[in-house]
Write a protein that holds these residues in place. Structure first.
Motif, PDB file in Angstrom:
ATOM      1  N   THR A  85      -4.350   0.241  -2.300  1.00 37.45           N
ATOM      2  CA  THR A  85      -3.460   1.473  -2.519  1.00 37.45           C
ATOM      3  C   THR A  85      -3.873   2.684  -1.661  1.00 37.45           C
ATOM      4  O   THR A  85      -3.369   3.734  -1.384  1.00 37.45           O
ATOM      5  N   ASP A  86      -5.041   2.504  -0.956  1.00 39.40           N
ATOM      6  CA  ASP A  86      -5.727   3.268  -0.054  1.00 39.40           C
ATOM      7  C   ASP A  86      -5.708   4.906  -0.575  1.00 39.40           C
ATOM      8  O   ASP A  86      -5.330   5.818   0.057  1.00 39.40           O
TER       9      ASP A  86
ATOM     10  N   SER B 205       0.799  -1.315  -0.107  1.00 38.86           N
ATOM     11  CA  SER B 205       0.093  -0.049   0.074  1.00 38.86           C
ATOM     12  C   SER B 205       0.809   1.211  -0.002  1.00 38.86           C
ATOM     13  O   SER B 205       2.229   1.049   0.292  1.00 38.86           O
ATOM     14  N   TYR B 206       0.467   2.508  -0.090  1.00 37.51           N
ATOM     15  CA  TYR B 206       1.101   3.558  -0.357  1.00 37.51           C
ATOM     16  C   TYR B 206       1.742   3.731   1.034  1.00 37.51           C
ATOM     17  O   TYR B 206       1.359   3.863   2.172  1.00 37.51           O
ATOM     18  N   ASN B 207       2.971   4.151   0.915  1.00 32.75           N
ATOM     19  CA  ASN B 207       3.752   4.483   2.222  1.00 32.75           C
ATOM     20  C   ASN B 207       4.048   3.102   3.106  1.00 32.75           C
ATOM     21  O   ASN B 207       4.483   3.343   4.244  1.00 32.75           O
ATOM     22  N   SER B 208       4.038   2.041   2.493  1.00 29.77           N
ATOM     23  CA  SER B 208       4.296   0.896   3.546  1.00 29.77           C
ATOM     24  C   SER B 208       5.616   0.341   3.209  1.00 29.77           C
ATOM     25  O   SER B 208       6.342   0.673   2.208  1.00 29.77           O
TER      26      SER B 208
ATOM     27  N   GLY C  32      -1.303   2.268  -8.157  1.00 30.65           N
ATOM     28  CA  GLY C  32      -0.080   2.294  -8.068  1.00 30.65           C
ATOM     29  C   GLY C  32       0.434   1.040  -7.513  1.00 30.65           C
ATOM     30  O   GLY C  32       1.405   0.469  -7.944  1.00 30.65           O
ATOM     31  N   SER C  33      -0.051   0.289  -6.846  1.00 36.61           N
ATOM     32  CA  SER C  33      -0.022  -1.155  -6.496  1.00 36.61           C
ATOM     33  C   SER C  33      -0.949  -2.053  -6.821  1.00 36.61           C
ATOM     34  O   SER C  33      -2.228  -1.425  -6.781  1.00 36.61           O
ATOM     35  N   ARG C  34      -0.832  -3.142  -7.589  1.00 37.53           N
ATOM     36  CA  ARG C  34      -2.057  -3.982  -8.232  1.00 37.53           C
ATOM     37  C   ARG C  34      -1.709  -5.461  -7.734  1.00 37.53           C
ATOM     38  O   ARG C  34      -0.754  -5.977  -7.536  1.00 37.53           O
TER      39      ARG C  34
END
Length: 205
Positions: A46-47, A18-21, A59-61
């Protein structure tokens, strides 16, 4: 409560990205759950928030293998069964003696299985890891070049010794890249399971 939800069959997948993980730390937790014999598919979140500016969706899939025409029911069933891979760029593909992520192969005794590895990517990647029961058993390094817009690929096979019931997965690392919303480059398959004499995966450690 994730371990309890997994034991009760309420949770079937875990968001590794996820973003920023920190994907590697998320994966380390996932490996521990898999080593307890819990089957959890790789997934993402992706939140992206709709009420304020964030990185865009996608962005993440997560990609899921389905048989025949694509339907939502088939996609959800495939995810639940672990026929998935997650990525922010590269597309990793793994088979173990012809079995793909979510599938189970059977051995009557300790032996060797053959892992077929393929990675195709429009962004540079520099390392491909094969992971058995949470430990990297093979790591292929390569030079990550960012010249042009061509697809970079890697294809090879590795023979893996199996002495106990195991799960096998593949992970891809790469550097930050302008085409990646939330780097660095990272991808992971769900596990392929290898059952030895019908025993469950179990790690006392």
């Amino acid at each position: 409560e994730l371990p309890i939800d997994a034991i009760l069959g309420v949770a079937h997948a875990i968001d590794l990205m996820s973003y920023n993980s920190d994907e590697d730390r998320s994966a380390d937790l996932w490996y521990r759950l898999l080593n307890c014999g819990l089957k959890l598919a790789a997934c993402v979140g992706t939140d992206a928030l709709l009420d304020r500016s964030t990185d865009p969706l996608g962005g993440s899939r997560v990609y899921v293998r389905v048989d025949g025409p694509l339907t939502m029911k088939k996609w959800l069933t495939g995810l639940k069964q672990g026929n998935s891979l997650v990525t922010n760029g590269p597309i990793p593909q793994l088979t173990i003696d012809g079995k793909g992520p979510g599938d189970t192969g059977n051995l009557k005794g300790a032996g060797t299985v053959r892992a077929h590895v393929t990675v195709e990517s429009h962004v540079p990647f520099n390392r491909v890891d094969l992971i058995v029961n949470g430990k990297v058993v093979d790591s292929q390094m390569r030079t990550a070049t960012a010249e042009g817009l061509h697809v970079q690929s890697a294809r090879y096979h590795v023979d893996l010794p199996i002495a106990e019931s195991s799960w096998v997965a593949m992970r891809v690392h790469g550097p930050d890249h302008p085409a990646i919303f939330d780097g660095p480059v990272w991808a992971h398959t769900s596990p392929v399971y290898v059952s030895l004499q019908d025993q469950p995966v179990a790690s006392r450690e």
